[in-house]
Structures are given as structure tokens and as C-alpha cells.
Motif scaffolding. Structure first.
Motif, PDB file in Angstrom:
ATOM      1  N   GLN A   1      41.145  15.251  24.656  1.00  0.00           N
ATOM      2  CA  GLN A   1      40.655  13.979  24.134  1.00  0.00           C
ATOM      3  C   GLN A   1      40.930  12.840  25.109  1.00  0.00           C
ATOM      4  N   ARG A   2      42.090  12.859  25.754  1.00  0.00           N
ATOM      5  CA  ARG A   2      42.394  11.833  26.762  1.00  0.00           C
ATOM      6  C   ARG A   2      41.425  11.905  27.928  1.00  0.00           C
ATOM      7  N   GLU A   3      41.144  13.120  28.397  1.00  0.00           N
ATOM      8  CA  GLU A   3      40.205  13.281  29.503  1.00  0.00           C
ATOM      9  C   GLU A   3      38.814  12.809  29.103  1.00  0.00           C
ATOM     10  N   ASP A   4      38.395  13.113  27.882  1.00  0.00           N
ATOM     11  CA  ASP A   4      37.093  12.663  27.394  1.00  0.00           C
ATOM     12  C   ASP A   4      37.044  11.142  27.325  1.00  0.00           C
ATOM     13  N   TYR A   5      38.113  10.523  26.838  1.00  0.00           N
ATOM     14  CA  TYR A   5      38.157   9.067  26.738  1.00  0.00           C
ATOM     15  C   TYR A   5      38.105   8.420  28.124  1.00  0.00           C
ATOM     16  N   LEU A   6      38.861   8.955  29.070  1.00  0.00           N
ATOM     17  CA  LEU A   6      38.842   8.405  30.421  1.00  0.00           C
ATOM     18  C   LEU A   6      37.461   8.563  31.061  1.00  0.00           C
ATOM     19  N   ALA A   7      36.796   9.678  30.810  1.00  0.00           N
ATOM     20  CA  ALA A   7      35.444   9.876  31.340  1.00  0.00           C
ATOM     21  C   ALA A   7      34.479   8.869  30.718  1.00  0.00           C
ATOM     22  N   ARG A   8      34.610   8.625  29.399  1.00  0.00           N
ATOM     23  CA  ARG A   8      33.753   7.626  28.763  1.00  0.00           C
ATOM     24  C   ARG A   8      34.041   6.225  29.286  1.00  0.00           C
ATOM     25  N   CYS A   9      35.303   5.926  29.574  1.00  0.00           N
ATOM     26  CA  CYS A   9      35.657   4.624  30.155  1.00  0.00           C
ATOM     27  C   CYS A   9      35.011   4.461  31.525  1.00  0.00           C
ATOM     28  N   GLN A  10      35.036   5.496  32.336  1.00  0.00           N
ATOM     29  CA  GLN A  10      34.443   5.425  33.666  1.00  0.00           C
ATOM     30  C   GLN A  10      32.925   5.260  33.594  1.00  0.00           C
TER      31      GLN A  10
ATOM     32  N   GLY B   1      31.501   3.596  31.275  1.00  0.00           N
ATOM     33  CA  GLY B   1      31.241   2.322  30.604  1.00  0.00           C
ATOM     34  C   GLY B   1      30.826   2.477  29.158  1.00  0.00           C
ATOM     35  N   GLU B   2      31.265   3.526  28.508  1.00  0.00           N
ATOM     36  CA  GLU B   2      30.872   3.807  27.129  1.00  0.00           C
ATOM     37  C   GLU B   2      31.959   3.454  26.118  1.00  0.00           C
ATOM     38  N   THR B   3      32.797   2.488  26.440  1.00  0.00           N
ATOM     39  CA  THR B   3      33.825   2.033  25.508  1.00  0.00           C
ATOM     40  C   THR B   3      33.856   0.515  25.525  1.00  0.00           C
ATOM     41  N   GLY B   4      34.481  -0.066  24.550  1.00  0.00           N
ATOM     42  CA  GLY B   4      34.665  -1.512  24.526  1.00  0.00           C
ATOM     43  C   GLY B   4      33.641  -2.234  23.669  1.00  0.00           C
ATOM     44  N   LEU B   5      33.887  -3.521  23.489  1.00  0.00           N
ATOM     45  CA  LEU B   5      33.038  -4.346  22.641  1.00  0.00           C
ATOM     46  C   LEU B   5      31.635  -4.519  23.218  1.00  0.00           C
ATOM     47  N   TRP B   6      31.539  -4.712  24.542  1.00  0.00           N
ATOM     48  CA  TRP B   6      30.229  -4.913  25.143  1.00  0.00           C
ATOM     49  C   TRP B   6      29.349  -3.678  24.959  1.00  0.00           C
ATOM     50  N   TYR B   7      29.932  -2.508  25.096  1.00  0.00           N
ATOM     51  CA  TYR B   7      29.179  -1.272  24.884  1.00  0.00           C
ATOM     52  C   TYR B   7      28.703  -1.189  23.438  1.00  0.00           C
ATOM     53  N   GLN B   8      29.582  -1.511  22.490  1.00  0.00           N
ATOM     54  CA  GLN B   8      29.195  -1.478  21.080  1.00  0.00           C
ATOM     55  C   GLN B   8      28.077  -2.479  20.797  1.00  0.00           C
ATOM     56  N   PHE B   9      28.153  -3.659  21.418  1.00  0.00           N
ATOM     57  CA  PHE B   9      27.104  -4.664  21.235  1.00  0.00           C
ATOM     58  C   PHE B   9      25.764  -4.170  21.780  1.00  0.00           C
ATOM     59  N   ARG B  10      25.800  -3.577  22.978  1.00  0.00           N
ATOM     60  CA  ARG B  10      24.559  -3.065  23.578  1.00  0.00           C
ATOM     61  C   ARG B  10      23.983  -1.899  22.779  1.00  0.00           C
ATOM     62  N   ARG B  11      24.842  -1.093  22.213  1.00  0.00           N
ATOM     63  CA  ARG B  11      24.407   0.100  21.476  1.00  0.00           C
ATOM     64  C   ARG B  11      23.780  -0.258  20.139  1.00  0.00           C
ATOM     65  N   ARG B  12      24.422  -1.166  19.412  1.00  0.00           N
ATOM     66  CA  ARG B  12      23.947  -1.571  18.077  1.00  0.00           C
ATOM     67  C   ARG B  12      24.130  -3.078  17.907  1.00  0.00           C
TER      68      ARG B  12
END
Length: 119
Positions: free
Chosen positions: A71-80, A82-93
Motif C-alpha cells: 500500500q505504501r508503494e502504491d501510494y508513493l507511485a500515485r503521488c509521483q 500526481g494522483e493525490t491531494g486536493l488539486w487532483y480531487q478538484f480536477r477529478r470531480r
């Protein structure tokens, strides 16, 4: 006396399925109680025997350590990516994001209104 191995409240379905498969693969004699819909009972995986509980606990600890690392590796890959954070959530929905912000502002306003009127 029964031994509670793991609480099933807020456990994702894929994790619970993995643990069931792990116990079946290693022939752990366990039983399962489901969590209640209203959060009154926690549910979980249980065993009766002390020796079986130690063996199941060791298997469960090893599985959870491997899952944590994955799960940590998956989270770090998503961070790299750019699939985490408020801006990503705003762009997504954007509509859902803005509706949540408006709801938060309304709740804060209603909660603070009595204190603002005092002054």
C-alpha cells in the motif's frame, strides 16, 4: 476460549478476502462474525484453540506487513503520478469538490453564528 484475531470494521473487501484465502491455504480453523450495519458489534476473525491462535496471528502479522508495504508503494507511485491531494480531487470531480466546500462553509457558518451574534 475464543481468540479474536482481527476486527472487520472498516476493512476493505479485498483485504478480508485475502485473509480468508490465507487462512484456507494454511488450513487455519477459523470462524468469522460479520460487523453490524450500525457499528454496534465489530465482527472479525476468531479461532478457539490457543495454538491455532498463535499460528493464525503469525500468518496475519506477516500478511499485514506485506500489505502495508504494498500500500505504501502504491501510494508513493500515485503521488509521483500526481494522483493525490486536493488539486487532483478538484480536477477529478469539480462539482462534488465545490459542493463539499460549500457544505463545509454552511456548517461552519451555522455553527459560529451564535458566537458571532454575541459580539
Amino acid at each position: 476460549m475464543p481468540h479474536h484475531l482481527m476486527n472487520l470494521r472498516n476493512v476493505p473487501d479485498d483485504e478480508a478476502d485475502d485473509i480468508r484465502a490465507l487462512f484456507e491455504e494454511h488450513e487455519v480453523r477459523y470462524y468469522e462474525t460479520p460487523p453490524s450495519r450500525w457499528g454496534i458489534s465489530m465482527g472479525g476473525f476468531w479461532v478457539h484453540d490457543d495454538d491455532e491462535a498463535e499460528r493464525a496471528r503469525a500468518l496475519l502479522d506477516d500478511y499485514q506487513a506485506r500489505r502495508l508495504q504494498a500500500q505504501r508503494e502504491d501510494y508513493l507511485a500515485r503521488c509521483q503520478r500526481g494522483e493525490t491531494g486536493l488539486w487532483y480531487q478538484f480536477r477529478r470531480r469539480p462539482v462534488t469538490f465545490l459542493a463539499a466546500l460549500i457544505a463545509i462553509a454552511v456548517i461552519l457558518g451555522l455553527s459560529l453564528l451564535p458566537f458571532i451574534r454575541l459580539g
